[in-house]
Design a protein around this motif. Structure first.
Motif, PDB file in Angstrom:
ATOM      1  N   THR A 495      49.199  44.203  27.786  1.00  0.00           N
ATOM      2  CA  THR A 495      49.045  44.265  26.330  1.00  0.00           C
ATOM      3  C   THR A 495      49.256  45.686  25.836  1.00  0.00           C
ATOM      4  OG1 THR A 495      46.664  44.573  26.568  1.00  0.00           O
ATOM      5  CG2 THR A 495      47.420  42.343  26.066  1.00  0.00           C
ATOM      6  N   GLU A 497      47.882  47.959  23.032  1.00  0.00           N
ATOM      7  CA  GLU A 497      46.744  47.976  22.109  1.00  0.00           C
ATOM      8  C   GLU A 497      47.043  48.879  20.920  1.00  0.00           C
ATOM      9  OE1 GLU A 497      43.192  49.052  24.135  1.00  0.00           O
ATOM     10  OE2 GLU A 497      43.187  47.276  25.434  1.00  0.00           O
ATOM     11  N   ARG A 499      45.079  50.336  17.614  1.00  0.00           N
ATOM     12  CA  ARG A 499      43.731  50.461  17.059  1.00  0.00           C
ATOM     13  C   ARG A 499      43.746  51.329  15.801  1.00  0.00           C
ATOM     14  NH1 ARG A 499      43.364  46.790  19.666  1.00  0.00           N
ATOM     15  NH2 ARG A 499      42.140  46.327  21.529  1.00  0.00           N
ATOM     16  N   ASP A 510      43.440  46.370  13.894  1.00  0.00           N
ATOM     17  CA  ASP A 510      43.346  46.366  15.361  1.00  0.00           C
ATOM     18  C   ASP A 510      44.060  45.118  15.846  1.00  0.00           C
ATOM     19  OD1 ASP A 510      41.734  48.559  15.154  1.00  0.00           O
ATOM     20  OD2 ASP A 510      39.852  47.455  15.380  1.00  0.00           O
ATOM     21  N   ASP A 512      46.216  43.381  19.527  1.00  0.00           N
ATOM     22  CA  ASP A 512      46.769  43.496  20.885  1.00  0.00           C
ATOM     23  C   ASP A 512      48.102  42.763  20.910  1.00  0.00           C
ATOM     24  OD1 ASP A 512      44.571  44.853  21.706  1.00  0.00           O
ATOM     25  OD2 ASP A 512      43.532  43.100  22.542  1.00  0.00           O
TER      26      ASP A 512
END
Length: 795
Positions: A495, A497, A499, A510, A512
């Protein structure tokens, strides 16, 4: 006594018989003696695969001739200042009306051009603030970031009553331009360590700029042999004066080997030669150099507003012009609606009409200070439409080039209503389009094909939408195609990420993003898709980003030069014949001396259209006769450039002409469906869809594990979209991660994972409203995208 009316209806007036636009024998680009009859005051859609000749017929023939005839109504003096256009190659064109072209050309990437300056909204706001702003600081110019403040004084000599009189005069122009960034909003900083190695001298090859070789007459030798600098002294030992001359000196003439050349400081030279060009138009290694060497930061003085302190200090109801331009347009419209000032009532009405048009056309999420160069092709086209929405003109021909580009299915209905509104005012509306949702509203359809390039250029169908559906053309067969969501989706291998993403309108997002699969990021126009993908995934090592920016190129550029294919071909020819590679470039030493490698000779006829005639010396082959005596694999260089991609792939794939480096590039071009394109075809003659795929093929050669594609279906026919999906699948199956920003339902249905942003545009968007598989999105139907995708797949 009243006379009895004639029982029979009178014959139509002669003026009412001109209800068709007739085209006979059109031969522009790949058109093969095309003849069509287009009804006036109706909506006609032109469709067909990419490169079938739609734009050649609509833009190159109808719109071009209309514009040429309008230009001819001006005086010869005025025509001398206008672009000259030759008459299109067509036998008969009857019934033309004034054409207004709304195309996908970007609004220009000049840093001083914004949404406000492109639509006259800024001009009206400047007048408003110059009348009502407190404190009053001056005329509308005082609020323009394109006008610098200037003052001057001096003596003026005049003849008055036979005597020479001297008077002292002074003048002052108050402009709104920020003096630090000169109205750009950003300041550029050049990293000198990327330009040269200061431990070396110029003679030792200190420069690390691409293309600056030590024997280069125009670059390195100008510095080394100018007499202003010591070529044998390391740069770090230069005196202050030498350093100033080296980096910042104003242009001066110097003699190098008896030739007059211009010497200027390194920084202005880099700014002119690299920073003045469009980044996308640069070759990959030059683009990488610019990214390394130049950093752009927000101007610390005006905080990116482009305006000087005085312009920012004048306010109406606590809002400055910088605040107004930074507002979302839908909010700005409400603010203007709340101003009650009878002295400027007509101005407020006009300004409000323009701002409401933005909202109506689906661009209410933009702000007036948004740089015009950052708009997508679809947004730029709709910004141009704004000035036509309130127009009272009738009996005009409006020509649109894929107006639904960049639009979510939810927004397409709104665009359709606008097209129908223009038609209902008594205008002829011609639309080049691929989307079935827009084709279906047409009164008349013209389908060109059957193939692309030399395989197209004929009319396959003319008639109603029902007739097209029933017909046996490529468009007809694919018209009701529906991609079903996959039964089995691929499993993610990792994944990515993201954020706290807060670029533009994103609300601290946020998310993924799964890797090793095909991910589609979607949502209504302006919901924050591009902000999320381009703003949160840094383009660097391992990330290949392919945006929507159109590829640029002159008549001298062709698929072979743009993709870098010509380099291995030139080297192979040079090695086989024991000569220099430069001989096999029509832009270098191998050029025909008569036409300078253009293949044609242009004759300038002042205000009349210039004439391009094939060069008699090289017969259009572009090369010097001696170069054509060199062969490789039994062919000369002009014969190789005349080959199609498919033919060249076979030629360089095996046998005595086997060249792996060239074959790899040709395979990528064939993969994106450009097998029919000839290697030497000028880029200026390619269609929008062909350019998009040419760019895709070029970027596919870059090394990377993550590919980011921004609306790759732009300009693609329904049949071409299938091929694109196959290409995306092959990329994912080879271990790559593919992230696509897209509205096309076929691509959404084909995805392994969907990230949907919304729920609206601008500050009504910027949130994740769904993430999951296409099947789950269809089943949930909780978002606008879900509803439209469910309707598309027939769930």
């Amino acid at each position: 006594m009243p006379t009895k009316k004639d029982a029979q209806s009178p014959a139509p007036h002669a003026a009412d018989t001109h209800d068709l636009i007739r085209v006979h024998g059109a031969r522009v680009n790949n058109l093969k003696d095309v003849s069509v009859e287009i009804p006036k005051r109706r909506l006609t859609v032109f469709t067909g695969v990419s490169g079938s000749g739609k734009s050649s017929l609509v833009f190159g023939t109808l719109a071009a001739e209309s514009q040429r005839m309008i230009n001819e109504t001006y005086s010869a003096f005025v025509q001398g200042f206008m672009p000259t256009q030759a008459r299109p190659e067509v036998d008969v064109l009857e019934g033309l009306t004034t054409a207004i072209i709304v195309d996908q050309q970007r609004l220009g990437s000049d840093p001083r051009s914004t949404v406000g300056t492109a639509t006259d909204a800024n001009a009206m706001l400047r007048i408003l603030f110059s009348r009502l702003g407190k404190p009053h600081i001056g005329s509308p110019k005082a609020f323009s970031f394109n006008v610098a403040s200037i003052s001057g004084a001096g003596a003026v000599t005049m003849e008055r009553a036979g005597r020479t009189v001297k008077e002292r005069r002074d003048f002052q122009i108050i402009g709104g331009m920020c003096p630090r960034c000169e109205g750009r909003g950003t300041v550029s900083d050049i990293d000198l360590t990327q330009l040269y190695d200061d431990s070396k001298s110029l003679a030792e090859g200190a420069f690390t700029i691409p293309g600056w070789k030590s024997d280069s007459f125009w670059t390195v030798r100008v510095y080394a042999e100018s007499g202003l600098l010591d070529p044998d002294k390391p740069i770090r030992e230069f005196t202050k004066r030498e350093m100033r001359d080296f980096l910042h000196k104003e242009p001066v003439k110097v003699k190098v080997e008896g030739v007059n050349l211009t010497y200027e400081g390194l920084i202005p030279k880099i700014q002119k030669s690299f920073l003045s060009k469009d980044r996308e138009a640069m070759q990959p290694h030059i683009r990488a150099f610019v990214d390394r060497a130049v950093t752009f930061t927000t101007c610390p003085e005006c905080d990116g507003t482009r305006l000087g302190e005085a312009a920012r200090s004048s306010k109406i109801a606590g809002i400055s012009i910088a605040d107004a331009c930074a507002m979302q347009i839908s909010d700005l419209a409400e603010w203007v609606r709340g101003l009650d000032e009878p002295s400027v009532a007509p101005l407020l009405t006009t300004l409000l009409g323009t701002l409401d048009s933005f909202v109506e056309i689906g661009l209410g999420y933009l702000s007036l200070d948004r740089s015009a160069g950052t708009l997508s092709g679809g947004e730029a086209q709709r910004v141009k439409m704004i000035r036509h929405l309130g127009s009272s003109l009738t009996d005009v021909t409006y020509v649109f080039d894929e107006p639904t580009i960049g639009l979510h299915p939810h927004d397409i209905q709104r665009m359709n209503d606008l097209l129908l509104r223009l038609r209902d005012k008594g205008n002829t509306v011609l639309v080049v389009e691929h989307k079935p949702e827009t084709i279906v509203i047409a009164d008349h359809v013209v389908d060109l094909g059957p193939g692309a390039g030399t395989g197209g250029g004929t009319v396959c169908f003319e008639g109603t939408v029902e007739g097209l559906r029933a017909g046996d053309t490529v468009t007809g067969r694919h018209f009701d195609d529906r991609a079903a969501p996959k039964k089995e989706v691929r499993k993610a291998t990792g994944t990515l990420e993201i954020r706290g993403a807060a670029t533009h309108n994103l609300r601290d997002v946020d998310v993924d993003i799964p890797l090793g699969v095909l991910v589609v990021v979607t949502g209504v126009a302006g919901s924050g898709k591009s902000s999320l993908v381009h703003g949160s995934i840094p383009a660097g090592e391992g990330v290949v980003s392919i945006d929507q920016a159109a590829i640029r190129g002159s008549r001298r550029s062709n698929p072979a030069t743009y993709t870098g294919l010509l380099d291995p071909i030139r080297k192979a020819f040079a090695k086989a014949n024991g000569v220099k590679p430069a001989l096999f470039s029509a832009n270098s030493e191998g050029a025909c001396p008569t036409c300078n490698g253009a293949g044609v000779i242009y004759t300038d006829l002042a205000m009349m259209a210039g004439v391009a005639s094939t060069c008699e010396e090289c017969e259009g082959k572009r090369f010097h006769a001696s170069v054509l005596e060199h062969h490789f694999g039994g062919r000369d260089i002009s014969e190789v450039l005349a080959m199609s991609v498919a033919e060249a792939a076979g030629f360089f794939g095996d046998g005595e002409a086997r060249t792996p480096a060239a074959h790899r590039i040709l395979e990528r071009l064939a993969d994106v469906g450009l097998g029919y394109l000839s290697l030497g075809q000028p880029l200026t003659t390619l269609s929008g869809g062909e350019r998009q795929r040419l760019k895709l093929a070029t970027h596919m050669g870059e090394k990377g594990g993550v590919y980011i594609l921004d609306e790759p279906t732009t300009g693609l026919h329904l049949a071409d979209v299938e091929q694109l999906l196959g290409l995306l699948d092959r990329l994912v199956d080879s271990g790559k991660s593919v992230i696509v920003v897209e509205h096309h339902q076929a691509v959404m249905a084909h995805a392994d994972w969907i990230v949907d942003l919304g729920p609206g545009a601008g500050h009504d968007g910027g949130r994740i409203v769904f993430e999951g598989t296409p099947a789950d999105l269809v089943a949930a139907r909780t978002t606008l995208t879900g509803e439209h995708l469910a309707a598309y797949v027939g769930a």
